[in-house]
Design an enzyme around this catalytic site. Structure first.
Site, PDB file in Angstrom:
ATOM      1  N   GLU A 233      79.349 -33.370 -31.369  1.00 30.28           N
ATOM      2  CA  GLU A 233      78.461 -32.448 -30.671  1.00 30.28           C
ATOM      3  C   GLU A 233      78.153 -31.256 -31.579  1.00 30.28           C
ATOM      4  O   GLU A 233      79.042 -30.496 -31.944  1.00 30.28           O
ATOM      5  CB  GLU A 233      79.097 -31.972 -29.366  1.00 30.28           C
ATOM      6  CG  GLU A 233      78.153 -31.135 -28.523  1.00 30.28           C
ATOM      7  CD  GLU A 233      78.742 -30.767 -27.172  1.00 30.28           C
ATOM      8  OE1 GLU A 233      78.005 -30.831 -26.171  1.00 30.28           O
ATOM      9  OE2 GLU A 233      79.933 -30.430 -27.130  1.00 30.28           O
TER      10      GLU A 233
ATOM     11  N   CYS B 124      74.854 -28.883 -22.969  1.00 32.49           N
ATOM     12  CA  CYS B 124      75.841 -29.956 -23.039  1.00 32.49           C
ATOM     13  C   CYS B 124      75.221 -31.326 -22.786  1.00 32.49           C
ATOM     14  O   CYS B 124      75.725 -32.332 -23.277  1.00 32.49           O
ATOM     15  CB  CYS B 124      76.978 -29.694 -22.068  1.00 32.49           C
ATOM     16  SG  CYS B 124      76.433 -29.388 -20.384  1.00 32.49           S
TER      17      CYS B 124
ATOM     18  N   GLU C 144      83.969 -30.015 -17.155  1.00 27.27           N
ATOM     19  CA  GLU C 144      82.673 -30.468 -17.666  1.00 27.27           C
ATOM     20  C   GLU C 144      82.677 -30.107 -19.142  1.00 27.27           C
ATOM     21  O   GLU C 144      82.634 -28.933 -19.506  1.00 27.27           O
ATOM     22  CB  GLU C 144      81.532 -29.789 -16.904  1.00 27.27           C
ATOM     23  CG  GLU C 144      80.182 -30.408 -17.182  1.00 27.27           C
ATOM     24  CD  GLU C 144      79.392 -29.599 -18.187  1.00 27.27           C
ATOM     25  OE1 GLU C 144      79.359 -30.034 -19.371  1.00 27.27           O
ATOM     26  OE2 GLU C 144      78.826 -28.570 -17.819  1.00 27.27           O
TER      27      GLU C 144
ATOM     28  N   GLY D  57      87.676 -11.526 -20.330  1.00 19.96           N
ATOM     29  CA  GLY D  57      88.669 -11.426 -21.394  1.00 19.96           C
ATOM     30  C   GLY D  57      88.643 -12.655 -22.264  1.00 19.96           C
ATOM     31  O   GLY D  57      87.808 -13.552 -22.092  1.00 19.96           O
TER      32      GLY D  57
ATOM     33  N   LYS E  25      86.664 -16.111 -14.755  1.00 22.32           N
ATOM     34  CA  LYS E  25      86.633 -15.596 -16.124  1.00 22.32           C
ATOM     35  C   LYS E  25      85.312 -15.998 -16.773  1.00 22.32           C
ATOM     36  O   LYS E  25      85.083 -17.168 -17.067  1.00 22.32           O
ATOM     37  CB  LYS E  25      87.783 -16.145 -16.959  1.00 22.32           C
ATOM     38  CG  LYS E  25      87.751 -15.662 -18.409  1.00 22.32           C
ATOM     39  CD  LYS E  25      88.469 -16.612 -19.349  1.00 22.32           C
ATOM     40  CE  LYS E  25      88.212 -16.282 -20.797  1.00 22.32           C
ATOM     41  NZ  LYS E  25      86.785 -16.295 -21.204  1.00 22.32           N
TER      42      LYS E  25
ATOM     43  N   VAL F  54      93.347 -14.241 -20.763  1.00 20.64           N
ATOM     44  CA  VAL F  54      92.982 -14.480 -19.370  1.00 20.64           C
ATOM     45  C   VAL F  54      92.985 -15.971 -19.044  1.00 20.64           C
ATOM     46  O   VAL F  54      93.561 -16.405 -18.033  1.00 20.64           O
ATOM     47  CB  VAL F  54      91.611 -13.853 -19.067  1.00 20.64           C
ATOM     48  CG1 VAL F  54      91.150 -14.221 -17.659  1.00 20.64           C
ATOM     49  CG2 VAL F  54      91.674 -12.340 -19.230  1.00 20.64           C
ATOM     50  N   GLY F  55      92.339 -16.776 -19.879  1.00 16.42           N
ATOM     51  CA  GLY F  55      92.226 -18.198 -19.589  1.00 16.42           C
ATOM     52  C   GLY F  55      93.559 -18.895 -19.507  1.00 16.42           C
ATOM     53  O   GLY F  55      93.831 -19.656 -18.568  1.00 16.42           O
TER      54      GLY F  55
END
Length: 487
Positions: free
Chosen positions: A392, A279, A245, A201, A170, A206-207
Site C-alpha cells: 500500500e 484505503c 479497518e 495524543g 483518540k 493515548v492509543g
C-alpha cells in the site's frame, strides 16, 4: 491559528494532565495552523472512568431518546458544515471545494442513518422458546485515521451511540480539529456527561493505554495493517473485542466489453481523489491485454489533465505530511528500479495551481513552493509481484496490469494479502456481478458505483475484521443475550 487548551471529558472542558501540546501542520503551507492538548495515560484513565460511570444509565436510554440525540448531532453538523470542512482542509490538505462533499456531506448523512437504527436494542427475537436480545457492548475506545477523519469518526461514534455504548475517542495527531468541533456539537446536542470523551495524543501514549485499559470493552481502529497488528496484540490480554479497518491494494477489473474511456477515467480519478490517501483506492487497474496500450494512453491523458493545488480548479491537494510525501516518492523510485514504465508523474514536483501570482506555477526539480505535493503518477508494464503492486503506497500512484482472460484477472485481483475493496467495470450488470462474486474483498464497486452509507464496509484477510456503517456497523457494538425459557 486555532488553539484548544482543554480536553472534553465527563461532559466538561477540563485541563489536561500536562501542559504538553500537539502542533498541527497545514500540508499546503507547511505552517503550524493549530495546537491542541497532548493527552497522556492519566487523561485516558479519567476519560475511561467517565465513560464507565455513564454506561449504566446511557445503555438503558430508550431508542427514541438516542435517535433524538443522533438527529440533533446531525443537525449540529449541518449547521457547522463550513467549520468542519475548513478544519479538515487545513489539516489534511483536501481542497475545500472537495472536502465539503467528500469529507463532510457523507458523515452527516451517515449520522442520520444511524439515528434510524437505535431500535435494535429494543428488539426481541424468539428462537424455539429462547428470547434473544441485543445489549450495549460497553465502553469503547476509538482510534481514528487522518485521511478521512470525520468519516471514520462518525462510522464509529454514530454506530456506538446508536447501540447505547459510551466511548473515548483518540483523533489522529495530524487531524484533530474536526473532533473538537464534534465535541462542541455533541455537547450542544445534550448528550449526557461521560458518554463521549475526547483525548488527543500520540499512539504510544493515548492509543496504547486505551488498548490495554481493563475498563475498555471494545477497541475500533482504522489505520495501517502494521499498526492494527499492534493494536490487536495490546488488546489481547484483556480479551477485548477488536474491530479494524486496515490497509488495501484494491483491484479494478475492466472487462473486454466495458466502455474503456469511462472505466479508465473512473479508475484514475478514484486513485487520485484525496491525493491517493484512500484505503479503498483502486490502485491496481487490470486491463485486457488487447486494450492495454489504449488504456495506458487514456490514463496518461486523464492523469495529466488533473490540476494539483488548493484552488477551485484543483482535483488533488498536498500529501498529508512530509513523512508521507517522502514515503510515496520512495515507492515511485522503487517502481522505477523494478522496471515499471513511468507513464506520467514521478519524482519531480508538480505544477501547483495558484502557486504564483502570475498563474504559471512551479514545476521540475527546482520547485520551491510550499506544500507536500506529489504529481499524479501512472505506472505501466507492472506485474503483480512488484512491490508497487503488492504494498500500500497511500498516494496518487496507479499501477496498470494487463491480463489475458477473466480467470487470470480474478487470480491477479485476489493475489494480495489485502481484501478491503475492489471494483469491476463490465459491459453489463450481470457480467459485473458474476466477476464481483469471485473477488475476495469486503466491498466491490460495479460499473462506476460510489460509496454507499447504507452498505456494510470492511475487509477480508489483512484488511481487517468487523464492519462499519449500516446495521452491521451497529451490531459491532452489541452483545447478544439468549434468555432460555422452560420447554
Amino acid at each position: 491559528m486555532t488553539t484548544y487548551t482543554q480536553l472534553y471529558m465527563d461532559g466538561q472542558w477540563l485541563n489536561a494532565d500536562s501542559d504538553a501540546s500537539l502542533a498541527v501542520i497545514n500540508p499546503a503551507t507547511e505552517k503550524v495552523v493549530a495546537e491542541v492538548p497532548r493527552g497522556n495515560a492519566n487523561d485516558v484513565n479519567r476519560a475511561v472512568q467517565a465513560a464507565r460511570k455513564a454506561f449504566l444509565s446511557w445503555s438503558q436510554t430508550s431508542a427514541a431518546e438516542r435517535k433524538r440525540l443522533l438527529l440533533a448531532i446531525a443537525d449540529g453538523m449541518e449547521a457547522r458544515k463550513q467549520d468542519l470542512t475548513a478544519a479538515i482542509s487545513a489539516t489534511m490538505g483536501c481542497p475545500q471545494h472537495i472536502a465539503g462533499w467528500l469529507q463532510v456531506d457523507g458523515p452527516i448523512e451517515a449520522m442520520r442513518l444511524f439515528a434510524e437504527l437505535t431500535g435494535v436494542t429494543e428488539q426481541v427475537d424468539t428462537v424455539d422458546g429462547a428470547l434473544v436480545v441485543y445489549e450495549s457492548a460497553g465502553v469503547c475506545a476509538f482510534i481514528n485515521p487522518w485521511n478521512y477523519p470525520l468519516h471514520q469518526f462518525v462510522g464509529k461514534v454514530g454506530a456506538a451511540l446508536a447501540a447505547g455504548c459510551t466511548m473515548v475517542v483518540k483523533p489522529a495527531e495530524q487531524t484533530p480539529l474536526q473532533d473538537f468541533i464534534m465535541a462542541e456539537i455533541i455537547d450542544a446536542a445534550g448528550v449526557p456527561a461521560g458518554v463521549f470523551n475526547l483525548v488527543p495524543g500520540y499512539g504510544v501514549d493515548v492509543g496504547e493505554t486505551l488498548c490495554t485499559h481493563p475498563e475498555v470493552d471494545v477497541v475500533s481502529f482504522t489505520g495501517s495493517t502494521r499498526a492494527g497488528i499492534e493494536v490487536a496484540k495490546a488488546a489481547a490480554p484483556t480479551v477485548k473485542r477488536v474491530t479494524q479497518e486496515l490497509g488495501g491494494k484494491s483491484p479494478l477489473i475492466i472487462t473486454e466489453d466495458a466502455d474503456l474511456q469511462a472505466a479508465v477515467q473512473y479508475g484514475v480519478e478514484d486513485v487520485m481523489l484525496n491525493s491517493g490517501q484512500t484505503c479503498v483506492a483502486l490502485t491496481r487497474m487490470l486491463v485486457p491485454a488487447a486494450k492495454y496500450d489504449e488504456a495506458v494512453r487514456l490514463a496518461k491523458d486523464i492523469a495529466e489533465g488533473l490540476v494539483v493545488g488548493m484552488q477551485e480548479d484543483a482535483f488533488l491537494g498536498p500529501i498529508s505530511s512530509r513523512a508521507q510525501q517522502q514515503k510515496i516518492l520512495e515507492y515511485i523510485q522503487i517502481g522505477l528500479d523494478e522496471g515499471a514504465t513511468l507513464v506520467c508523474g514521478g519524482l519531480d514536483s508538480p505544477v501547483v495551481s495558484g502557486s504564483r501570482d502570475d498563474g504559471t506555477g512551479y514545476s521540475g526539480a527546482g520547485y520551491s513552493a510550499p506544500g507536500y505535493y506529489v504529481a499524479p503518477t501512472v505506472f505501466a508494464n507492472v506485474h503483480n509481484q512488484m512491490r508497487i503492486a503488492r504494498e500500500e503506497i497511500f498516494g496518487p500512484v496507479l499501477c496498470m496490469i494487463p491480463y489475458t482472460d477473466i480467470d487470470e484477472a480474478v487470480e491477479i485481483a485476489n493475489d494480495t494479502p489485502y481484501g478491503l475493496a475492489s471494483a469491476v467495470y463490465a459491459g453489463s450488470e450481470e457480467g459485473a456481478i458474476a466477476i464481483a462474486r469471485r473477488i475476495r474483498a469486503g466491498q466491490c464497486l460495479m460499473n462506476g458505483a460510489v460509496f454507499n452509507y447504507n452498505a456494510p464496509f470492511g475487509g477480508y484477510k489483512q484488511s481487517g475484521n468487523g464492519r462499519e456503517f449500516s446495521a452491521a456497523g451497529v451490531h459491532e457494538f452489541l452483545e447478544i443475550k439468549a434468555m432460555l425459557q422452560p420447554q
